[in-house]
Every structure is written in C-alpha cells, then in structure tokens.
Design an enzyme around this catalytic site. Structure first.
Site, mmCIF file in Angstrom:
data_model
loop_
_atom_site.group_PDB
_atom_site.id
_atom_site.type_symbol
_atom_site.label_atom_id
_atom_site.label_comp_id
_atom_site.label_asym_id
_atom_site.label_seq_id
_atom_site.Cartn_x
_atom_site.Cartn_y
_atom_site.Cartn_z
ATOM 1 N N ASN A 133 0.857 -1.191 0.000
ATOM 2 C CA ASN A 133 0.000 0.000 0.000
ATOM 3 C C ASN A 133 0.888 1.234 0.000
ATOM 4 O O ASN A 133 1.926 1.256 0.666
ATOM 5 C CB ASN A 133 -0.881 -0.065 1.254
ATOM 6 C CG ASN A 133 -1.829 1.106 1.406
ATOM 7 O OD1 ASN A 133 -1.408 2.238 1.622
ATOM 8 N ND2 ASN A 133 -3.116 0.839 1.330
ATOM 9 N N GLY B 29 -9.016 -5.935 9.136
ATOM 10 C CA GLY B 29 -8.225 -4.835 9.688
ATOM 11 C C GLY B 29 -8.236 -4.790 11.199
ATOM 12 O O GLY B 29 -7.485 -5.514 11.875
ATOM 13 N N THR B 30 -9.148 -3.988 11.751
ATOM 14 C CA THR B 30 -9.221 -3.764 13.192
ATOM 15 C C THR B 30 -9.271 -5.072 13.993
ATOM 16 O O THR B 30 -8.733 -5.142 15.104
ATOM 17 C CB THR B 30 -10.463 -2.880 13.495
ATOM 18 O OG1 THR B 30 -10.284 -1.633 12.808
ATOM 19 C CG2 THR B 30 -10.653 -2.631 14.970
ATOM 20 N N CYS C 84 -5.825 10.787 0.613
ATOM 21 C CA CYS C 84 -4.819 11.732 1.102
ATOM 22 C C CYS C 84 -4.996 13.060 0.401
ATOM 23 O O CYS C 84 -5.398 13.105 -0.755
ATOM 24 C CB CYS C 84 -3.414 11.220 0.772
ATOM 25 S SG CYS C 84 -3.057 9.649 1.502
HETATM 26 C C1 LIG Z 1 -4.506 1.904 12.887
HETATM 27 C C2 LIG Z 1 -4.933 1.893 11.452
HETATM 28 C C3 LIG Z 1 -4.011 2.262 10.475
HETATM 29 C C4 LIG Z 1 -4.387 2.264 9.120
HETATM 30 N N1 LIG Z 1 -3.466 2.614 8.175
HETATM 31 C C5 LIG Z 1 -3.812 2.576 6.842
HETATM 32 C C6 LIG Z 1 -2.845 2.862 5.835
HETATM 33 O O1 LIG Z 1 -1.670 3.130 6.099
HETATM 34 N N2 LIG Z 1 -3.261 2.851 4.533
HETATM 35 C C7 LIG Z 1 -4.556 2.523 4.182
HETATM 36 O O2 LIG Z 1 -4.881 2.505 2.981
HETATM 37 N N3 LIG Z 1 -5.485 2.208 5.125
HETATM 38 C C8 LIG Z 1 -5.132 2.230 6.435
HETATM 39 N N4 LIG Z 1 -6.066 1.891 7.397
HETATM 40 C C9 LIG Z 1 -7.444 1.501 6.985
HETATM 41 C C10 LIG Z 1 -7.615 -0.017 6.999
HETATM 42 O O3 LIG Z 1 -6.741 -0.651 6.090
HETATM 43 C C11 LIG Z 1 -9.088 -0.405 6.671
HETATM 44 O O4 LIG Z 1 -9.427 0.109 5.394
HETATM 45 C C12 LIG Z 1 -10.082 0.141 7.686
HETATM 46 O O5 LIG Z 1 -9.561 0.066 8.994
HETATM 47 C C13 LIG Z 1 -11.440 -0.563 7.645
HETATM 48 O O6 LIG Z 1 -11.297 -1.945 7.940
HETATM 49 P P1 LIG Z 1 -11.543 -2.571 9.424
HETATM 50 O O7 LIG Z 1 -12.885 -2.051 9.892
HETATM 51 O O8 LIG Z 1 -11.508 -4.040 9.242
HETATM 52 O O9 LIG Z 1 -10.429 -2.070 10.273
HETATM 53 C C14 LIG Z 1 -5.718 1.890 8.756
HETATM 54 C C15 LIG Z 1 -6.623 1.496 9.756
HETATM 55 C C16 LIG Z 1 -6.254 1.484 11.088
HETATM 56 C C17 LIG Z 1 -7.258 1.048 12.113
#
Ligand SMILES: Cc1cc2nc3c(=O)[nH]c(=O)nc-3n(C[C@H](O)[C@H](O)[C@H](O)COP(=O)(O)O)c2cc1C
Length: 315
Positions: free
Chosen positions: A111, A277-278, A142
C-alpha cells in the site's frame, strides 16, 4: 427452504482460490493496510501461508513520524485512529522489510500514498522494480498539497489523474483503495477504473471524532480520525454492493470484518476477496481464523467453490 449452493454431496475440500487481477490467492482473505505492519510483526501469531495475501503499512517516499498522541481511541463498536500514516519510507522498506517478504510464500501487496501526483507515480515506479511485490494498493484518501489539500479520493477528476499517473508507472496489478467519505462512491469507482485500476478495495476509514466532556477537548490530538471496526460494516457492505453493480473489475471488501460470516456477507455483496483490519488488534490471528471459518462454512453448506458466492446476493 434452505437454498442450494451447487456443491456435490460427496464434496471434500472446497476450492478457496481467487485471482485478483493476476494475483493468485489460496483463499480470499487478506489483511488490511496499517493493521498488520509489514507482515513480519504478525508472523509469530499468524501462519502467513494460510491467508490469501497481506497488505503492508502505507508507504511514502520519505519516512513519516505520524501524528502526535493520543492517536487511537476506542469508540462504540469500533475505534478511531489518527496515526498519520507513520511509515519507514521506501528506502528502508527495500533494505529492511523486503528480505522477510521474500521468505514468505504468500503474495505481499504494498500500500502506498503521496502528497502529489508525482510522488504517487514515483512510488509506483519504484515498487514496479521489486519482484517481491505481487501488487500495489494505492491509498487515495490523502490530500493533494498542490491543489489546496483536496483529498484525491473525494473528487473523481483528481482520482482519475492520480490513478492514471500510477498506471503509466507500473505494469503490476494496481488496486485502488476507495474512501467512503464521499456522496457517490460509484462515481469514484468508475473514475478509477477508467484510469486503469485493475481492482478496487473498499472501504478506507470514515472520518469521525471523539470528545472528552470534562476536558472539553477532542480525545485525539489530531481532533478527527478514521473510524474502523464493526461500526462501519453496514456502510462498507452497502458501498461494495453499489460499486459491484457498476464496474467489472474485482472488488476487495473491507470494513468491520471480524469473522467468517462477515467475510462471506461481503462476498455475496459482490466482493471477490476481503481484508481484515481492526479485528487483528483484538486477536492477531483473526485473518487466519476468518479463512478457516469460511472454508468450514463452505463444507457445511455444500459449496464446492468460494467463487460461487461472489455477487450471489438475491435482492
Ligand atoms: C490503525 C490503522 C491504520 C491504518 N493505516 C492505513 C494505511 O496506512 N493505509 C490505508 O490505505 N489504510 C489504512 N487503514 C485503513 C484499513 O486498512 C481499513 O481500510 C479500515 O480500517 C477498515 O477496515 P476494518 O474495519 O476491518 O479495520 C488503517 C486502519 C487502522 C485502524
């Protein structure tokens, strides 16, 4: 009456494989960027060779320290983060993180993000040279510093320009990650596909905030943050479903996936694969368990091939 999914009564192991724009996954479960480090950090808790692919923390050209703390807070059914895209930068990634990635027999998807179109294109070009990188995921949530800070992923014309520039810079599979902070996600999806995206992943976090009443202050130093976790799953399902009806490229569903049931629902809505993710913060083995749970569900429901579920929602 229970529906039949087309499997045979003597079915053994279902086919769990999917192919995202040329990236062959042994099963549809990936990890989400920013929640799984560069893979190595989680290798003690997860058998990386039991998941479909892993997506690394968002990379920029230069290292980034991220935002001041507090930058994470739990909220009902989810969490808010304002990490600020902290990462090691492309040079340290190549030097320190690639050797591990090379040692794992599972596709690594990198990514990345930039502040300008040129930065995005430069990263795509650099990553294109690395054989260890199976594919790229472009984070367009972004701000474009050259255009008054408008977020690339909230304006179809901006999204088209940035994805076109990346497309010209790489022949590797190009996945574009969509922001949910828009009125019409289908317009964004179309713009990205028109610009050459091979696949779309959605959703990134929803902008939110939390307040400390007694202090009369926002909880996060950054004031706002990105909401993730089970709270966003219904929004994510809706967007995957909407997008799947207007584009032909593979869709990767993301948002609040905590278990196999959640993942299978995303596939019915139109996703070919999912990202966890989370959930990995609560249980670092979540992605592997989601993959195992999906396979068990297929066996129990006589589904011979996980691909039979993609977009099989009846409305
Ligand atoms: C702590 C944290 C850091 C994240 N960093 C990025 C990132 O660097 N680039 C990105 O595209 N998404 C990032 N995300 C978004 C996740 O990849 C994902 O799209 C989002 O959390 C929804 O999925 P979830 O509900 O399963 O967490 C981040 C999410 C969290 C919680």
């Amino acid at each position: 009456m229970e529906k039949s999914w087309g499997g045979g009564a003597d079915m053994h192991k279902p086919d769990m494989s999917v192919n995202i724009a040329g990236i062959k996954l042994r099963n549809p479960v990936m990890t989400a960027s920013g929640t799984f480090g560069y893979g190595e950090e989680f290798s003690e808790y997860v058998d990386l060779e039991k998941i479909g692919a892993y997506v690394t923390k968002g990379l920029s050209l230069k290292p980034k320290a991220g935002n001041p703390t507090p930058r994470i807070v739990e909220t009902p059914g989810g969490m808010l983060n304002a990490i600020g895209l902290q990462n090691v930068g492309i040079d340290a990634f190549v030097e320190k993180k690639l050797p591990f990635i090379r040692s794992v027999d599972t596709p690594a998807i990198v990514n990345f993000f930039g502040n300008t179109i040129d930065e995005y294109a430069e990263l795509a070009r650099r990553l294109d040279e690395l054989p260890e990188v199976a594919g790229m995921e472009v984070n367009i949530s972004c701000p474009n510093v050259k255009q008054g800070g408008i977020v690339f992923g909230t304006d179809p014309a901006c999204a088209f320009d940035v994805v076109s520039a990346c497309r010209k810079a790489t022949a590797k599979p190009l996945i574009v990650k969509l922001s949910p902070n828009v009125t019409d996600v289908t317009a964004m999806a179309r713009a990205c596909v028109d610009a050459g995206a091979d696949a779309l992943s959605l959703i990134n976090t929803l902008t939110g905030m939390a307040i400390d009443l007694q202090k009369r202050r926002p909880v996060l130093a950054n004031v706002t943050g990105g909401l993730s976790g089970p709270a966003i799953k219904p929004v994510a399902l809706r967007m995957v479903w909407q997008v799947s009806r207007v584009v032909k490229v593979p869709i990767i569903g993301i948002g609040g996936i905590m278990n196999a049931t959640d993942a299978l629902e995303f596939m019915l809505a139109g996703a070919m694969a999912v990202q966890v993710g989370t959930a990995s913060f609560i249980n670092p083995a979540s992605a592997q368990q989601v993959a195992e749970g999906m396979e068990n569900w297929l066996i129990n429901n006589n589904v011979a091939d996980v691909k039979n579920l993609i977009g099989a929602l009846e409305t």
